[in-house]
Design an enzyme around this catalytic site. Sequence first.
Site, PDB file in Angstrom:
ATOM      1  N   ARG A   1     -62.591  43.189 -28.413  1.00  0.00           N
ATOM      2  CA  ARG A   1     -61.571  42.157 -28.611  1.00  0.00           C
ATOM      3  C   ARG A   1     -62.067  41.042 -29.521  1.00  0.00           C
ATOM      4  O   ARG A   1     -61.276  40.190 -29.909  1.00  0.00           O
ATOM      5  CB  ARG A   1     -61.249  41.528 -27.253  1.00  0.00           C
ATOM      6  CG  ARG A   1     -59.948  41.978 -26.617  1.00  0.00           C
ATOM      7  CD  ARG A   1     -59.889  41.285 -25.283  1.00  0.00           C
ATOM      8  NE  ARG A   1     -58.592  41.200 -24.703  1.00  0.00           N
ATOM      9  CZ  ARG A   1     -58.129  42.017 -23.765  1.00  0.00           C
ATOM     10  NH1 ARG A   1     -58.837  43.054 -23.375  1.00  0.00           N
ATOM     11  NH2 ARG A   1     -56.960  41.801 -23.215  1.00  0.00           N
TER      12      ARG A   1
ATOM     13  N   LYS B   1     -50.418  48.828 -24.426  1.00  0.00           N
ATOM     14  CA  LYS B   1     -51.624  49.630 -24.722  1.00  0.00           C
ATOM     15  C   LYS B   1     -52.058  50.459 -23.522  1.00  0.00           C
ATOM     16  O   LYS B   1     -52.447  51.610 -23.659  1.00  0.00           O
ATOM     17  CB  LYS B   1     -52.822  48.742 -25.101  1.00  0.00           C
ATOM     18  CG  LYS B   1     -52.664  47.952 -26.361  1.00  0.00           C
ATOM     19  CD  LYS B   1     -53.952  47.214 -26.693  1.00  0.00           C
ATOM     20  CE  LYS B   1     -54.362  46.185 -25.662  1.00  0.00           C
ATOM     21  NZ  LYS B   1     -53.452  45.053 -25.507  1.00  0.00           N
TER      22      LYS B   1
ATOM     23  N   ARG C   1     -53.300  34.125 -23.258  1.00  0.00           N
ATOM     24  CA  ARG C   1     -53.793  35.436 -23.711  1.00  0.00           C
ATOM     25  C   ARG C   1     -53.338  35.737 -25.133  1.00  0.00           C
ATOM     26  O   ARG C   1     -54.091  36.283 -25.937  1.00  0.00           O
ATOM     27  CB  ARG C   1     -53.297  36.540 -22.757  1.00  0.00           C
ATOM     28  CG  ARG C   1     -54.039  36.506 -21.433  1.00  0.00           C
ATOM     29  CD  ARG C   1     -53.308  37.285 -20.364  1.00  0.00           C
ATOM     30  NE  ARG C   1     -53.218  38.682 -20.669  1.00  0.00           N
ATOM     31  CZ  ARG C   1     -52.269  39.493 -20.175  1.00  0.00           C
ATOM     32  NH1 ARG C   1     -51.335  39.014 -19.384  1.00  0.00           N
ATOM     33  NH2 ARG C   1     -52.266  40.764 -20.485  1.00  0.00           N
TER      34      ARG C   1
ATOM     35  N   ARG D   1     -43.618  43.787 -16.052  1.00  0.00           N
ATOM     36  CA  ARG D   1     -44.730  44.715 -15.829  1.00  0.00           C
ATOM     37  C   ARG D   1     -45.211  44.708 -14.374  1.00  0.00           C
ATOM     38  O   ARG D   1     -45.339  43.666 -13.754  1.00  0.00           O
ATOM     39  CB  ARG D   1     -45.891  44.333 -16.755  1.00  0.00           C
ATOM     40  CG  ARG D   1     -47.042  45.289 -16.630  1.00  0.00           C
ATOM     41  CD  ARG D   1     -47.839  45.340 -17.860  1.00  0.00           C
ATOM     42  NE  ARG D   1     -48.547  44.092 -18.136  1.00  0.00           N
ATOM     43  CZ  ARG D   1     -49.368  43.966 -19.165  1.00  0.00           C
ATOM     44  NH1 ARG D   1     -49.554  44.968 -19.986  1.00  0.00           N
ATOM     45  NH2 ARG D   1     -49.984  42.829 -19.364  1.00  0.00           N
TER      46      ARG D   1
ATOM     47  N   ARG E   1     -49.412  41.349 -12.179  1.00  0.00           N
ATOM     48  CA  ARG E   1     -50.731  40.772 -12.454  1.00  0.00           C
ATOM     49  C   ARG E   1     -50.621  39.259 -12.492  1.00  0.00           C
ATOM     50  O   ARG E   1     -49.668  38.724 -13.042  1.00  0.00           O
ATOM     51  CB  ARG E   1     -51.237  41.273 -13.809  1.00  0.00           C
ATOM     52  CG  ARG E   1     -51.743  42.680 -13.755  1.00  0.00           C
ATOM     53  CD  ARG E   1     -51.969  43.277 -15.117  1.00  0.00           C
ATOM     54  NE  ARG E   1     -52.645  42.424 -16.083  1.00  0.00           N
ATOM     55  CZ  ARG E   1     -53.129  42.868 -17.245  1.00  0.00           C
ATOM     56  NH1 ARG E   1     -53.035  44.142 -17.557  1.00  0.00           N
ATOM     57  NH2 ARG E   1     -53.717  42.047 -18.075  1.00  0.00           N
TER      58      ARG E   1
END
Length: 252
Positions: A119, A41, A202, A158, A191
């Site tokens: 969310r 996203k 998550r 990532r 991260r």
Amino acid sequence: MAALRDRSAWLQGGNALCLQPPPEAWRTWRLVLLGPPGVGKGTQAHLLSSALGACPLSTGDIFRAAHSYESPPGTAMGEARARIDRGELVPDDVVLGLIRDRRKCLRCRGGFMLDGFPRTMPQAISLDAMLAADRVELDAVLNYEIPVEQLEERVSGRLICRRCHAVYHARNHPPRQSGVCDRCGETLEQRKDDEPEAVRTRLHAYLATTEAVAAHYSRRGLVISIRATGNPSEILASTLVALSHRGFASQR
Ligand code: AMP
């Protein structure tokens, strides 16, 4: 890669203003991006920002920016940081406080691409109320979908810039120079909440809350589902085609 839009008003909140106000565009976009952690996203929000002109507004970036300005344990931001590192959601009242403090960004003439907010249902209902009070309408809610098995691979590669928060991927979207941000030259890092244990938490949080948010917007006919497989440019192209099929012209 296009220059990142100045988002001082969003990242700092309060009275902060963007030094570089958004340019006049013939069409103002107001989009919400939904999808599980790792679906891409953030990358799409930045690519869409370059293509359509609206600011990518990520609540996760507010937390990461606050962290880099120092947020000691015991403060709301310090507590939020501990939850984020574990992969848990930050409580709604904290998130909504941040959004209220940045409400002018939702009225900005440049529009917005909300990434990571809302969310939960209380967040969606509060956003609806804020937008309705300001007579601002959402154009669409982009719901990025991907088979769960592919998420782990996406998340594990990532990398994020610790200064400007640009997102890269070791294989799908590598920086020009390994470990260095193309935009600002800062070092890239993984991260903490991209570590496997936090990613599982998550994903669980996403499945428990965000699907209801997608259903809420689906009932209003706003949701456009996008298959998020392939590389970022292919996913961007699918998004622009999907918007045009909905009768939205995507040129600026
Ligand atoms: P993101 O960059 O969107 O993946 O967000 C990183 C983390 O920040 C999430 O895993 C949550 O811990 C927290 N966070 C960001 N946005 C929200 C939100 N709208 N509600 C609750 N927690 C959030």
